[in-house]
Design a protein around this motif. Structure first.
Motif, PDB file in Angstrom:
ATOM      1  N   ILE A   1     -28.857  62.206 -28.400  1.00 34.11           N
ATOM      2  CA  ILE A   1     -29.585  63.204 -29.186  1.00 34.11           C
ATOM      3  C   ILE A   1     -28.916  64.558 -29.008  1.00 34.11           C
ATOM      4  O   ILE A   1     -28.706  65.013 -27.878  1.00 34.11           O
ATOM      5  CB  ILE A   1     -31.058  63.288 -28.743  1.00 34.11           C
ATOM      6  CG1 ILE A   1     -31.770  61.960 -29.011  1.00 34.11           C
ATOM      7  CG2 ILE A   1     -31.773  64.432 -29.461  1.00 34.11           C
ATOM      8  CD1 ILE A   1     -33.165  61.880 -28.418  1.00 34.11           C
ATOM      9  N   VAL A   2     -28.584  65.200 -30.116  1.00 39.08           N
ATOM     10  CA  VAL A   2     -27.985  66.535 -30.086  1.00 39.08           C
ATOM     11  C   VAL A   2     -29.102  67.552 -30.295  1.00 39.08           C
ATOM     12  O   VAL A   2     -29.679  67.648 -31.375  1.00 39.08           O
ATOM     13  CB  VAL A   2     -26.900  66.684 -31.170  1.00 39.08           C
ATOM     14  CG1 VAL A   2     -26.324  68.094 -31.156  1.00 39.08           C
ATOM     15  CG2 VAL A   2     -25.802  65.648 -30.961  1.00 39.08           C
ATOM     16  N   SER A   3     -29.412  68.290 -29.233  1.00 40.16           N
ATOM     17  CA  SER A   3     -30.475  69.297 -29.281  1.00 40.16           C
ATOM     18  C   SER A   3     -29.912  70.614 -28.749  1.00 40.16           C
ATOM     19  O   SER A   3     -30.355  71.139 -27.730  1.00 40.16           O
ATOM     20  CB  SER A   3     -31.680  68.838 -28.443  1.00 40.16           C
ATOM     21  OG  SER A   3     -32.723  69.785 -28.485  1.00 40.16           O
ATOM     22  N   VAL A   4     -28.911  71.114 -29.452  1.00 39.72           N
ATOM     23  CA  VAL A   4     -28.214  72.336 -29.044  1.00 39.72           C
ATOM     24  C   VAL A   4     -28.437  73.399 -30.116  1.00 39.72           C
ATOM     25  O   VAL A   4     -28.973  73.104 -31.191  1.00 39.72           O
ATOM     26  CB  VAL A   4     -26.703  72.060 -28.854  1.00 39.72           C
ATOM     27  CG1 VAL A   4     -26.488  71.005 -27.770  1.00 39.72           C
ATOM     28  CG2 VAL A   4     -26.054  71.616 -30.162  1.00 39.72           C
ATOM     29  N   PRO A   5     -28.042  74.665 -29.870  1.00 46.12           N
ATOM     30  CA  PRO A   5     -28.191  75.691 -30.907  1.00 46.12           C
ATOM     31  C   PRO A   5     -27.546  75.268 -32.225  1.00 46.12           C
ATOM     32  O   PRO A   5     -26.535  74.557 -32.245  1.00 46.12           O
ATOM     33  CB  PRO A   5     -27.478  76.902 -30.292  1.00 46.12           C
ATOM     34  CG  PRO A   5     -27.656  76.716 -28.816  1.00 46.12           C
ATOM     35  CD  PRO A   5     -27.556  75.233 -28.595  1.00 46.12           C
ATOM     36  N   ILE A   6     -28.136  75.725 -33.324  1.00 39.76           N
ATOM     37  CA  ILE A   6     -27.699  75.285 -34.653  1.00 39.76           C
ATOM     38  C   ILE A   6     -26.209  75.516 -34.858  1.00 39.76           C
ATOM     39  O   ILE A   6     -25.497  74.652 -35.383  1.00 39.76           O
ATOM     40  CB  ILE A   6     -28.502  76.022 -35.748  1.00 39.76           C
ATOM     41  CG1 ILE A   6     -30.002  75.754 -35.574  1.00 39.76           C
ATOM     42  CG2 ILE A   6     -28.057  75.595 -37.137  1.00 39.76           C
ATOM     43  CD1 ILE A   6     -30.885  76.593 -36.479  1.00 39.76           C
TER      44      ILE A   6
END
Length: 476
Positions: free
Chosen positions: A73-78
């Protein structure tokens, strides 16, 4: 329940959350852990202490961790999402799933499609809530499946969110960004603009609360809610969605036109504008009822708190999760004062301590929640009441009557016997044909144990029981 197709010998699906040390990443770490997934986190800051606090591994060797996991899951700043996807997607194992939790979808989904191997599935995902929300129940999660690239994992992920109580919406990346440009882009922009306008006016918000109306109060709370969160996140939501500039342009134009009508004292023009917007809205009656419900819920809770002065109450802090229980001494417009209840292990200097708490940070515990806290945290008194019950009476029925006393943590039958035990008085010996029962009562630690014991004894006598032995006092 773990509903995903990839499971290991442990029976758990392995999830790697990139950005798992951030606020949203931490939220979903808890979410997946609670549903029996095996979670690993990673963050560019290398915050191993966050992983330790979450009680999950930190992927110190990210290269090795990526192919070991079933879901990444990529949950980093846009603005770091596409770069992160390009870096990790090619290293994922066949049959795994790549997801992004970004507020935009066109660019992230395209990046996942471009960089993920053909045998890796992809699923755009947008949780429409922030990390301060305590549960996913009732929240919206948007899923963007990709034809030919989401078939295996999509049903299970959808089921996971829906069974957890979320409302799941399925859409395309383009439709998502178009709708979210208003849902988030316009909403956040308007609230932030209100906040910056108040700042420009050097307006005294604290003083204005003395003149507060329900709508103004709620509006201030929502403005403050936005302003109090990560400004970089909100900047990127405005700047990274390609549909937002058009929304801004329309909003600013409408503000200018409305302002022009006001300056010209064009009452009819203003009314026409407002009526046209109402027709387009098409749901003003329901909106009024929903907003009334919101306003009335605030009033109802405040009245409940006001009526609880002098009683033991419990309050849960929205952000820390800490529970404060004590006698409510005073309620003000913005704060309460309680005498903190002494729980197990409370230091002597803390007992009977007055504490002030801001109402805006608190949720009043329900009666059942308060009872559970008292049950788990107070030091209780235990008393035995031994009686001769009426002939042919059922001791379990009598037990049921005793347990209705709200001052009791529990009540149980600790002993039953027939005949004399050598300690009865002459009067008791005349009743030896009756069954003897000892009821053990556990009394809440914040209640007067002697008074509660008397209440229970009176009830037993009223039911035809005869007290036998001097009651034993245990664990006081």
């Amino acid at each position: 329940m773990n509903t995903d197709p990839e499971k290991h010998s442990s029976g758990k699906t392995k999830v790697l959350i990139l950005g798992g040390t951030g606020e949203m990443g931490q939220w979903f770490t808890h979410f997946f852990k609670e549903r029996d997934y095996e979670v690993t986190v990673w963050g560019r800051g290398g915050k191993v202490e966050v992983a330790r606090k979450l009680n999950v591994p930190f992927a110190s060797d990210l290269e090795a961790a990526i192919p070991e996991n079933d879901i990444v899951i990529v949950s980093v700043p846009i603005n770091a999402t596409e770069e992160t996807i390009a870096e990790v997607a090619p290293k994922m194992k066949a049959g795994s799933l790549l997801m992004d939790f970004t507020s935009t979808k066109v660019k992230p989904v395209e990046a996942m499609r471009r960089f993920a191997p053909a045998n890796v599935e992809i699923l755009g995902t947008h949780p429409m809530f922030g990390p301060t929300i305590p549960t996913i129940r009732g929240q919206t999660v948007i899923l963007v499946p990709v034809n030919g690239r989401s078939e295996k994992w999509f049903p299970g992920i959808r089921q996971l969110f829906e069974e957890s109580g979320a409302h799941v919406e399925i859409t395309t990346a383009a439709e998502h960004d178009r709708l979210v440009s208003v849902v988030q882009g316009l909403t956040h922009f308007a609230y932030i603009a209100i906040g910056t306008t108040i700042d420009r006016l050097d307006f005294d918000i604290k003083k204005s609360r003395k003149f507060v109306s329900p709508v103004y109060s709620i509006m201030l709370d929502f403005v403050g809610r936005i302003l109090g969160q990560n400004p970089y996140l909100y900047a990127l939501i405005q700047m990274e969605n390609p549909g937002v500039p058009e929304v801004h342009e329309a909003f600013i134009k409408e503000c200018e036109e409305l302002s022009s009508l006001v300056r010209a004292h064009d009452e009819e023009g203003f009314v026409r504008k407002m009526k046209a917007a109402a027709r387009k809205y098409d749901d003003t009656a329901h909106a009024l009822r929903r907003s009334d419900k919101l306003i009335n819920s605030r009033i109802t809770e405040y009245e409940t708190i006001m009526n609880s002065v002098g009683k033991v109450c419990g309050f849960s802090h929205f952000y820390s999760g800490k529970v404060h229980v004590g006698t409510l001494e005073k309620v003000g417009p913005n704060e309460i004062i309680i005498t903190k209840l002494a729980s197990k292990g409370t230091a002597p200097h803390i007992k009977n301590k007055f504490i002030r708490l801001k109402l805006e940070n608190l949720r009043l515990l329900s009666e059942s929640e308060l009872r559970e806290w008292r049950k788990e945290n107070l030091k209780h008194a235990i008393r035995d009441i031994s009686v001769l019950i009426p002939e042919d009476a059922d001791p379990e029925v009598i037990l049921g009557a005793v347990t209705t006393n709200n001052h009791l943590v529990a009540c149980q039958i600790s002993d039953t016997y027939n005949g004399t035990k050598g300690t009865e008085t002459e009067n008791e010996k005349r009743g030896t044909e009756r069954l003897g029962v000892t009821y053990r009562i556990t009394i809440f630690g914040d209640c007067n144990a002697d008074s509660v014991e008397t209440e229970v004894t009176t009830l037993l006598c009223g039911l035809g029981c005869r007290v036998r032995e001097k009651n034993l006092r245990l664990k006081e």
